[in-house]
Scaffold this motif. Structure first.
Motif: not given
Length: 294
Positions: A158-162, A253-255
């Motif tokens: 799920i990445g680091s953007k949240g 991940v990207s957004d």
């Protein structure tokens, strides 16, 4: 008049039915397998699916308000188009549609693009509708709980953007409130879009931290590479669908899935209570044990 609920045996649909019954609504459900779920007393059950024209026409007869839920499937868009055409034919002009967060932006993810197409159809055909746009379902984490509990890894990229994950119970209650509001209105109401979000916007590391606290031992985030996630999904679902899940994860991940200002506050006001949190899910899974369901 009757409110018809499609997708009534799933996580959201079944909760929608329960919420409507609690509020005294007249409810009919459309399901391909009536024996699969025991519905509350007073709920009328119509057998069929969204590609069965005769069943749709029978199920839509006498209905004023429709809850439309299209599950992720290869023919999802066809289901949506047929259901909306038959709804208009039946004189139904009040709809609550379960879309997805930022459906208009993630156009490379098939089920996002499909849902945005259905949103456009609702507008072009003149329906009065509430479009519900939920983020990632907290409840979906049950699919990866064994990896978390047994291997100490949170595997969802799920990445680091949240991502402001939302609970299916909150989705269902908002849906029920909107169905009753539209059904009881003296005339068709204009289209409105509601973002359905959770109380916390969490990164992969945040979620791993929640699990570490709940389990009392370290859990690490598995990282942003979606290839392992896709391979795991392909072990129990069609490969095309696993690939679609990968595309969705790449979008996280990207957004991310980040609420707009006021989204959470709006939902809290509608529900009159706090939103369910990710911490609640993790605590429930731990309480039920490593093999139990939350």
């Amino acid at each position: 008049m009757t409110i018809l609920v499609t997708g009534a045996t799933g996580r959201v649909g079944r909760n929608v039915v329960d919420q409507l019954v609690q509020r005294g609504a007249s409810v009919r459900v459309l399901t391909r397998d009536p024996a699969r779920t025991a519905f509350p007393d007073g709920v009328e059950v119509a057998k069929g699916d969204l590609l069965d024209l005769d069943a749709l026409r029978a199920a839509f007869s006498g209905v004023r308000t429709l809850f439309l839920l299209n599950a992720v499937a290869g023919d999802e868009f066809t289901q949506a188009l047929i259901a909306l055409n038959i709804a208009r034919e039946a004189g139904i002009d009040r709809i609550v549609y379960l879309s997805v967060f930022e459906a208009d932006r993630a156009v490379n993810v098939p089920h996002f693009a499909v849902k945005y197409g259905a949103e456009r159809m609702l507008e072009a055909m003149g329906f009065g509708a509430t479009i519900l746009r939920p983020t990632y379902f907290i409840d979906s984490e049950v699919m990866v709980k064994d990896v978390i509990v047994q291997h100490g890894v949170y595997p969802m990229p799920i990445g680091s953007k949240g991502v402001a994950m939302v609970d299916a119970r909150d989705i269902a209650e908002v849906a029920a409130l909107e169905l009753i509001r539209r059904d009881s209105a003296t005339e068709k109401l204009p289209i409105e879009t509601i973002n359905l979000v959770g109380p916390d916007t969490l990164t992969g590391d945040d979620v791993a931290g929640i699990w570490s606290e709940a389990l009392g031992r370290p859990v690490v985030y598995g990282g942003d590479d979606p290839s392992g996630f896709q391979a795991n999904m392909a072990s129990f679902m069609p490969k095309w669908q696993a690939y679609e899940m990968r595309l969705m994860a790449e979008r996280y991940v990207s957004d991310g899935m980040i609420p707009a200002d006021g989204d959470g506050e709006r939902l809290t006001r509608m529900l009159g209570r706090p939103l369910h949190s990710y911490h609640e899910l993790a605590s429930a899974i731990v309480a039920f044990g490593v093999s139990g369901e939350a």
